[in-house]
Design a protein around this motif. Structure first.
Motif, PDB file in Angstrom:
ATOM      1  N   UNK A  47     -10.736   2.436 -27.323  1.00  0.00           N
ATOM      2  CA  UNK A  47     -10.816   1.060 -26.824  1.00  0.00           C
ATOM      3  C   UNK A  47      -9.566   0.245 -27.176  1.00  0.00           C
ATOM      4  N   UNK A  48      -9.126   0.338 -28.427  1.00  0.00           N
ATOM      5  CA  UNK A  48      -8.016  -0.520 -28.876  1.00  0.00           C
ATOM      6  C   UNK A  48      -6.652   0.092 -28.577  1.00  0.00           C
ATOM      7  N   UNK A 104     -17.125   9.934 -34.321  1.00  0.00           N
ATOM      8  CA  UNK A 104     -17.365   9.484 -32.938  1.00  0.00           C
ATOM      9  C   UNK A 104     -17.075   7.989 -32.802  1.00  0.00           C
ATOM     10  N   UNK A 105     -17.503   7.197 -33.793  1.00  0.00           N
ATOM     11  CA  UNK A 105     -17.227   5.754 -33.749  1.00  0.00           C
ATOM     12  C   UNK A 105     -15.723   5.485 -33.836  1.00  0.00           C
ATOM     13  N   UNK A 106     -15.040   6.236 -34.680  1.00  0.00           N
ATOM     14  CA  UNK A 106     -13.585   6.038 -34.802  1.00  0.00           C
ATOM     15  C   UNK A 106     -12.900   6.405 -33.495  1.00  0.00           C
ATOM     16  N   UNK A 107     -13.361   7.481 -32.857  1.00  0.00           N
ATOM     17  CA  UNK A 107     -12.782   7.845 -31.558  1.00  0.00           C
ATOM     18  C   UNK A 107     -12.964   6.711 -30.555  1.00  0.00           C
ATOM     19  N   UNK A 108     -14.146   6.130 -30.561  1.00  0.00           N
ATOM     20  CA  UNK A 108     -14.391   5.001 -29.643  1.00  0.00           C
ATOM     21  C   UNK A 108     -13.453   3.835 -29.954  1.00  0.00           C
ATOM     22  N   UNK A 109     -13.270   3.551 -31.242  1.00  0.00           N
ATOM     23  CA  UNK A 109     -12.366   2.455 -31.640  1.00  0.00           C
ATOM     24  C   UNK A 109     -10.950   2.716 -31.145  1.00  0.00           C
ATOM     25  N   UNK A 110     -10.471   3.947 -31.377  1.00  0.00           N
ATOM     26  CA  UNK A 110      -9.104   4.284 -30.974  1.00  0.00           C
ATOM     27  C   UNK A 110      -8.966   4.209 -29.457  1.00  0.00           C
ATOM     28  N   UNK A 124      -4.829  -4.250 -21.044  1.00  0.00           N
ATOM     29  CA  UNK A 124      -5.380  -3.675 -19.813  1.00  0.00           C
ATOM     30  C   UNK A 124      -6.063  -4.741 -18.969  1.00  0.00           C
ATOM     31  N   UNK A 125      -6.840  -5.580 -19.629  1.00  0.00           N
ATOM     32  CA  UNK A 125      -7.544  -6.656 -18.899  1.00  0.00           C
ATOM     33  C   UNK A 125      -6.537  -7.628 -18.285  1.00  0.00           C
ATOM     34  N   UNK A 126      -5.488  -7.950 -19.032  1.00  0.00           N
ATOM     35  CA  UNK A 126      -4.467  -8.882 -18.519  1.00  0.00           C
ATOM     36  C   UNK A 126      -3.756  -8.292 -17.302  1.00  0.00           C
ATOM     37  N   UNK A 127      -3.340  -7.024 -17.408  1.00  0.00           N
ATOM     38  CA  UNK A 127      -2.624  -6.387 -16.301  1.00  0.00           C
ATOM     39  C   UNK A 127      -3.510  -6.329 -15.063  1.00  0.00           C
TER      40      UNK A 127
END
Lengths: 324, 324
Positions: free
Chosen positions: A38-39, A30-36, A257-260
Motif C-alpha cells: 500500500x505505502x 502478511x500484514x507487513x506485505x500489505x503495508x509495503x 497514486x491517488x494524486x496522479x
C-alpha cells in the motif's frame, strides 16, 4: 531582476536502516506485505543512537562542498529547514556554520517547515538572491522525524525516513532554473499533524510524539495539490503535457497514486523514490531531483509540489538547464 | 528596487510579572538590590501557567491588526521568529495564521533566531518585499525564554522577560524606512548560549534548560557590536554623531553601559527599556522602537544592532519618516 538557479544537490541518509518487516514492526508477515504494497515503502534510513539532525545536515553540506567548485567561505547564506533541531536554542544552522567554516558575514538561520519546506525554502532563497541580499547560498533540508514517531503508531512509523539534502542557489546558470514559486498555508489544520510534547507546551494527557489525522491529511492533499498544479500551470500558460516531471513530495505511493489518477497524469510524469527512503519530509523533493536529473534533457520543465504539516503547501516550476 | 518600510509595531507581554526581589529570588534584599543595580532589571513580564509563545504572538498580531488599516486577508506574508515554539511541529506561525484568518496564499513560516532575530527578520522581509515575493507582510518576534530558564540559575533568571512584537513591512512610505541591513554569524560559539534538552538531543547528565557562558557572551558582545556599528557607518558614509538613536538589543544595562562607554556614545543616543521588561530576546529592538518613536523627528537615523545566541548578530539602519 536576476534569474535564480538551483545549481547542485547533495544528500545524506540516517546511518541505520529500518525495514517494514515482521521483525521490526511486530506484525504478521502478511500484514507487513500489505503495508509495503500500500505505502510502497520497504525500508527507511533512520538516525543512529547518537545521530541528530545537525549530523545529517553536516554530512549533506560536506558532500555538497566536496562536489562544488566553491568553498564554504564563498557562500553568503546558510539556511537550514528543519522541524527536528538538536536544540531549540541555537539552531542547527549555527552548528553547521561553525563546524564547516562558513564566513562571518554569512546569513545563517533555521526555518521551520515540514513537507512544503523545500518549496518555502526555494521561494525564500530566490527572493534573497533576486534582491541581491545573497549572492550564492546553501539551503539544507534535514529532519529526523523518527525521533518523534511513536513506535506503536504504525500509521506514521512505516512512512518516515531520516535524511538531509543540501542545495546551492545562485545566479550561476547551471542545474535547474527557478521560473516560478508560490506558497500557501491553512493554519486551521494546525492540529492535523502535530508533535505533542515536542517543545514548550507539555500537552499532558496525550501520548508524546507525532499525531497524524490520516484521513484529514489525505483529503487535504487530494484537494490542494491539484489546485496548486492548476495555479502553477495557469500562471505560466502551460498544460499538464508541457511538464516533463511532476516532482511531488514523496508522501507515499498510496497518496501519489491517488494524486496522479485524479489529475490524469502519466506514470512516467510522476517519478517516485520512497521504496527505500520513505517520506523524508522537506528533503524528499530535492532527493527526487537528485535521483532523476540524469533522465532530464535541457529545456525539460519540472513542477515540484510540497504539501504537509501546518497545513502548508507550495509549488515551484523549474527548467532543467544542464551542467556544463 | 522598491524602498522597504517598517510601518507599524504592536506588542504583547507575558500576563504575569516577576520581580527581582528577595521573595522571588530567595536572596537577601541587599543581594537583590545589587542585582537590580547592575542589570537595570527590576521586574519582567513572564508567561502564565497555560500561556505559550503562540498566545503572545496572537495577542501582538491582534493588536497590530486593530491598529492597522489592513485586515489579516490583506497580508501575503506572516513570519514568526521564535526559539520557544509551542511545538516543534507545526510552527507558531501556523497557529496565528489559522486563528486570525490570514489568507491561503500567505507565505507562513517560523524562523529560529535569538537576540539578532529582529535584524535577521528585517533583512529577510526586505529581500522578500524588494524582490516582490511579498507585498505587505507581518513579522512577529515572540519568545518565552523563562520556560527554559533554570530557576536556580540567577545569572539568566534575573535577565529574561517574555514578550512579543508584531511589525508590518511593506513599500508604503510610513514609519521607518529600512536603508540598510547586514547579518553575521559565528557558529563556533554554538555552545556559548544553549538550551540543553530542549528539542531532540537529550543532553543527559546536564541540567535541562538554558546554559549561558556569561563571560564569553559579554566579550563577544563587546567585540562584535562596535564592529557592526563601524561597518554600518562606513557602508553608509556616516559618523556616530549622525545617528540619533542606537537601538541596541536590550541585553541588560550592564552590557549596554559597557558598549556605550567603549564606543564613546552619548547617553541619550542609547535608550534603554529593560527596567520593567528585561531581555525580551528578538522582541527587544521593536519594543524599544515602539517606546521611542514619539521622541523621533522625520529624518532621524536609527541604527539597530541585535546580538546573541548562535552566535549571531546584525545591524539595520532606519530613517524615521513619520506616520501621516
Amino acid at each position: 531582476m536576476n534569474d535564480v538557479y538551483l545549481n547542485l544537490i547533495a544528500s545524506a541518509h540516517g546511518s541505520q536502516t529500518e525495514f517494514n518487516d515482521a521483525d521490526t514492526l511486530g506484525q504478521s508477515a502478511a500484514d507487513c506485505d500489505r503495508i509495503v504494497k500500500k505505502t510502497g515503502v520497504q525500508s527507511r534510513p533512520i538516525v543512529g543512537e547518537s545521530e541528530y539532525t545537525s549530523d545529517l545536515a553536516l554530512r549533506a553540506t560536506e558532500q555538497l562542498l566536496l562536489q562544488s567548485t566553491s568553498t564554504a567561505s564563498e557562500f553568503d547564506g546558510l539556511i537550514v529547514c528543519t522541524q527536528t533541531p538538536d536544540h531549540l536554542i541555537p539552531g542547527v544552522s549555527s552548528r553547521v556554520h561553525g563546524k564547516l567554516g562558513f564566513r562571518q558575514d554569512c546569513y545563517t538561520m533555521d526555518i521551520n517547515q515540514g513537507c512544503s519546506g523545500f518549496i518555502y525554502g526555494a521561494h525564500l532563497m530566490a527572493a534573497m538572491v533576486r534582491s541581491k541580499a545573497l549572492q550564492q547560498a546553501v539551503l539544507v533540508n534535514a529532519d529526523c522525524y523518527t525521533r518523534l514517531i511513536r513506535h506503536d503508531d504504525l500509521t506514521t512509523r512505516v512512512l518516515f525516513g531520516d535524511a538531509a539534502t543540501a542545495t546551492i542557489f545562485s545566479t550561476q546558470p547551471s542545474g535547474f532554473r527557478l521560473l516560478y514559486s508560490r506558497c500557501y498555508a491553512d493554519g486551521t489544520g494546525y492540529e492535523d499533524f502535530i508533535a505533542r510534547g515536542s517543545a514548550i507546551q507539555p500537552d499532558s494527557g496525550v501520548a508524546q510524539g507525532i499525531h497524524m489525522n490520516g484521513p484529514g491529511i489525505l483529503s487535504f492533499a487530494l484537494r490542494v495539490v491539484p489546485d496548486a498544479v492548476d495555479s502553477a500551470l495557469r500562471d505560466n500558460g502551460l498544460n499538464k503535457s508541457d511538464i516533463r516531471m511532476f516532482a511531488f513530495h514523496q508522501a507515499n505511493s498510496f497518496v501519489l497514486g491517488k494524486l496522479a489518477y485524479k489529475m490524469g497524469l502519466e506514470n512516467d510524469q510522476v517519478p517516485q523514490n520512497s521504496a527505500e527512503l520513505g517520506n523524508t519530509v522537506s528533503a524528499s523533493i530535492p532527493l527526487l531531483l537528485l535521483d532523476q536529473q540524469d533522465h532530464l534533457k535541457r529545456g525539460d520543465l519540472v513542477l515540484a509540489i510540497g504539501f504537509g504539516v501546518g497545513l502548508s503547501w507550495g509549488g515551484a516550476l523549474f527548467e532543467y538547464v544542464g551542467n556544463d
